[in-house]
Design an enzyme around this catalytic site. Sequence first.
Site: not given
Lengths: 599, 599
Positions: B300, B440-442, B447
């Site tokens: 990403v 997306h992807e967290g 994070h």
Amino acid sequence: MTGLITDRELQFLLYELLNTRELIQRPRYQALADDVLDATLDAARRLASEVFAPHYAKGDQHQPEFVDGTARVIPETARAWSAFAEAGFLNAHWDEDEGGTQLPETVFRAAMALFFGSNVATMGYPFLTIGAANLLRAFGTPELKSRYLEAMGDGRCAGTMCLTEPGQGSALGDIKAYAVPQDDGSYRVVGQKMFISGGDQNFTRNIVHMVLARIQGAPAGAGGISLFLVPKWLVDDTGSPCERNDVALAGLLHKMGWRNTTSTVLSFGEQGGARGYLIGAPGQGLAHMFHMMNEARIGVGLIAASLAYRGYAESLAYARDRHQGRLPSSKTPGSPQVRLVEHADVRRLLLAQKAYAEGALGLCLYASSLFEDQHTHQDAQRRQHAAMLLDVLTPVVKSWPARYGCVANDMAIQVLGGSGYTNEYTVEQLYRDQRLNPIHEGAEAIHGLDLLARKIRLHDGAGLALFCSVVRDTVEAARQEAALAGAAALLESVLTKLEGVSAALLRMQGQDIDLALANATVYLDVFGKVAVGWIWLQQALVATRALAADPARDAAYYQGKLAAQRYFFDWDLRAAFPILERLAAFDRTAFDMNEEWFQ
Amino acid sequence: MTGLITDRELQFLLYELLNTRELIQRPRYQALADDVLDATLDAARRLASEVFAPHYAKGDQHQPEFVDGTARVIPETARAWSAFAEAGFLNAHWDEDEGGTQLPETVFRAAMALFFGSNVATMGYPFLTIGAANLLRAFGTPELKSRYLEAMGDGRCAGTMCLTEPGQGSALGDIKAYAVPQDDGSYRVVGQKMFISGGDQNFTRNIVHMVLARIQGAPAGAGGISLFLVPKWLVDDTGSPCERNDVALAGLLHKMGWRNTTSTVLSFGEQGGARGYLIGAPGQGLAHMFHMMNEARIGVGLIAASLAYRGYAESLAYARDRHQGRLPSSKTPGSPQVRLVEHADVRRLLLAQKAYAEGALGLCLYASSLFEDQHTHQDAQRRQHAAMLLDVLTPVVKSWPARYGCVANDMAIQVLGGSGYTNEYTVEQLYRDQRLNPIHEGAEAIHGLDLLARKIRLHDGAGLALFCSVVRDTVEAARQEAALAGAAALLESVLTKLEGVSAALLRMQGQDIDLALANATVYLDVFGKVAVGWIWLQQALVATRALAADPARDAAYYQGKLAAQRYFFDWDLRAAFPILERLAAFDRTAFDMNEEWFQ
């Protein structure tokens, strides 16, 4: 509906921050009913909610179509336009003898903010029409007014601003459209204009274009540009459209947002010349346009603020409703999930939005009150001061809400996460619509140059000095409140540095004008931090005094104001320091960047 | 085509900044041809330009349609998918015995960056498929691999990641999908998944879904979640699809960007249960998923960097070509207009984009080299160090490029002005596509928490200490170069403050975990400034040494690197100071914001 500026917030801004109720004591407003302010806002809220808001998404998803030489928009647009006109909003602020009701500017703008927040894309048409009509009111001949103004006030005729051309963008001095004088005193206008919002549509019988062009033989540059009224349809003596003018829709542009506002390329004079009428004096076209632009620029700031507020309200409603995850201190699996608003980072995203949206709204309505004072204050010096302050602040009012409106709407999406990225929710449309605001009515860089090279130099810097002095008045008042003394000191400190940087950049303008202006956009940004910090300190003062007077009344509302002020000061205003240091050092990094080094 | 990362830039990052050529000396890569690195990049560039780029806009304007229970995409997608698979990019990095060519990770990622920059929306399918196949490779049984892996490597079968559900968003521990064990060792999977990219399409015969679900009776929370392979079609012993599984496309989501990647709602088990196969150990689903997530998160970051770079290159090309306006020092009307790139503010917008895009690219390829070292370095301690550094940096690698990629793409639009707001130019699509990356992807906040609550605490803080130590190595080296000594001192100063803030926040985690993590997203942002500042100082070191060695070779290119480093340090890295002060003060403004105060 969710998302419109609340009644409470408008009351705060209009009646607690600004003294809007006092306006109607002025001679110009003596004929107004006592409840005109609230009645106007109520009518705007109802119309915005019931007629404008429902097709906001539909207008986005069904872009205007080019059919048989005309732009066709969704039918809801026509109904909204008619309702807006019938409620008297197109000409509410006009003089009585023009057919208006002399509604005070500040209230008119507050009403517009409700409409902008409900459906900015449909509002493009009234916004442009009001601007074009104001030009005609200010500079048109009685005859031209008699032909076109009434129809622009009652909704039979829309208006546009035709400045930009395909080859010239922000450099208005270079436009190529020209006008050939005719024996009857009219002109034949020839040229192509681009990015003309509302340049065509299928719901008004006529459209009046305000066109910048050079009279043949005029000198090059800005001084050779004149302003013309060029109607889509010529009208007879009764004002009825009777003959199609030589104005053609050459194409539609497809934009990221504002999709229900047509964005057009218009060809004037493909059949020999569009009939146009000079507005104001020859060679004064840009000057006339700029004279009216303060209004349009406050308008763009207000649009940006309204979209920021709507995103704030929409994401707040979602965060209050949606259960997801747990706090770091209570991670027990299977325990109840908390609502998004209980997560500290979501509160940060909401509080920042509140600080940006309500700060921007406060700034824009304050600017409207300056506009009001400039024209209707009884005291001549106050009129002059209002005009000077507004001159200095206009680039900030246009630009700061646009830039931080984009930041705010970005945060609104982040609160919703994946859902915010889909068109199931309004925030993604707000994000796209907002992105136009740093571009139209002058791209951000233009306003940076305007502020640094022109506005703070006007009257030997008197406008800037006046701004600093009114900020210091607020700082002094805030020092008297123990809870605000720290904030007052911080603002004073940033202001003092800004003054020093301004003086240094002004001196540098005498030595190396290109270097002096190289970071003008950054200067504009940091000036905005100070201006909005000042607006927030004023809001905090009102809140502090209100809580002191009656701790039980609206305490949560006022505490929210105080928290937003603290957030803005601690995170945004403090960020001004390293920026001011770079400006004071005449940072040359970008200035010295050789084109060949870009690879 | 305009906009792909240039050969020169990839050479710099791979061979001058990173020692990618040395990789092929490692035992794993002995069978590779000498020119495999350049040949791979050449093939990727050709395919990206010729097959992916041409339908980037078309895929945006023709969203996937839901037809007869299937998602239908534009036919160019199928051709791009096939070409990508035929060129061997789906499995180039696999082991030879899996059918791959053991291409080094760093080069594979660099090739992907070319594809991402050409058409990120069509690349969604390979991106997800590669991730799903990696999960199967790492944790699947030999039997499952024999049935599905080959088809995922040659393009007959695509893959997806099915994590999110309608009711749970980022809180993966709360998912409700469940799996019922069957006598034959398989499971019946029941539940609904949302935001599943590539969840259906009409160009591969089969799709393998990697699904998180709870085995019936499993405990609540993350520890009760297992990972299942659930194919759209069940296959026979030869791997041929033979029977439709109980997986239904429930709907398509309409997104702001990435429109040619279907975003789906999938229903598993509406007809009694979708057949699924356990991947790895029961209860280890999230752990397995996270094990592979470093790759996806670097992915990403790399996507974000590629879009930022494309926007930079597109706006640079426009600015070089377009004549508009004059410099402040030469306003003579009628004098020739200059090109946009000659305006200082446009150079600022371009230089900032360069700093963000090339900084992000450098960061992501460095992270790929850590991933590479972690798995293939000959030295055990180096493998361990690489793993630790990558652990700490992964949240930054995922998040910083996404956030500043949005800023960069915003600037690209601003360079183009009104044109940049229309779909005549690519920059508006880049802006919309980029906005997904902070989600997306967290989402970004996840994070921040990962970094502050987990990563910098791992191994008693050894990962953080290692990071600080490698940054200081660069600082020491830069001190030796007179031109970089100031930058070295600045980075050292910010790093030291970051260390202090980190220690304070870690101590606070023992006292008030909620307060300690309240500003975790801000901490992530400032950590990113330091990490990218470090990457830029390394790039500046390479450039300084190259210029010292041969002042005539590629001087403009290296000067560009030095200017971008200076820009980043002066404008972005210095901005870290006031932020670090607020973090050190445990700023409570948002944390203490009472929900009722939001009005």
